[in-house]
Design an enzyme around this catalytic site. Sequence first.
Site, mmCIF file in Angstrom:
data_model
loop_
_atom_site.group_PDB
_atom_site.id
_atom_site.type_symbol
_atom_site.label_atom_id
_atom_site.label_comp_id
_atom_site.label_asym_id
_atom_site.label_seq_id
_atom_site.Cartn_x
_atom_site.Cartn_y
_atom_site.Cartn_z
ATOM 1 N N GLY A 9 0.834 -1.194 0.000
ATOM 2 C CA GLY A 9 0.000 0.000 0.000
ATOM 3 C C GLY A 9 0.865 1.238 0.000
ATOM 4 N N CYS A 10 0.351 2.303 0.557
ATOM 5 C CA CYS A 10 1.066 3.572 0.614
ATOM 6 C C CYS A 10 2.405 3.396 1.316
ATOM 7 C CB CYS A 10 0.208 4.596 1.364
ATOM 8 S SG CYS A 10 1.076 6.130 1.718
ATOM 9 N N PHE A 11 3.482 3.840 0.688
ATOM 10 C CA PHE A 11 4.790 3.627 1.294
ATOM 11 C C PHE A 11 4.984 4.411 2.580
ATOM 12 C CE2 PHE A 11 6.596 6.131 -2.607
ATOM 13 C CZ PHE A 11 6.092 7.348 -2.155
#
Length: 175
Positions: A9-11
């Site tokens: 997902g979002c880093f």
Amino acid sequence: MQQALFGGGCFWCVEAVYLELQGIHKVTSGYAGGDTDNPTYEDICRGDTNHAEVILIDFDETQISYAQLLDVFFATHDPTTLNRQGNDVGTQYRSVIYYFNDAQRADAEQAINDLKAEGLDIVTELSPVPTFYSAEDYHQNFYARNPSQGYCNFAIPPKLMKLRSKFQALLKDSK
């Protein structure tokens, strides 16, 4: 020193989790697995480069094992949703493990098979390490520098709470 390359997902979220673990020397947010050389964040957000948001982890295997990194990976994101994590939707948010060697591949396959044996429909991609592109400087250590940012304030604390309750022995301050 070893390296691991994960996308969950979002880093910003994944980076915040791994920075809390012992044996982690560096976490670099970036992009991997796509078709464009030197992509930018704007390129990734359009969703047409096929890159995933990933983190490159430099870790000391005498303090934390690759298998333990995998345990944290699978516990702190949803490996059953294709191209999505919560409200983040798109191929850039896919669940992916890029392996550096056969031992990492075998450990990842074992972890995936164990979860499948528990009845989970794991969609995590498993591939050899592609070219890694470091994200722009403002993405590095993002949560630590922007804890009040709206997205961070909403998405990251639940992941950190789960990490701290389930993996207390692996945290930096546990020793």
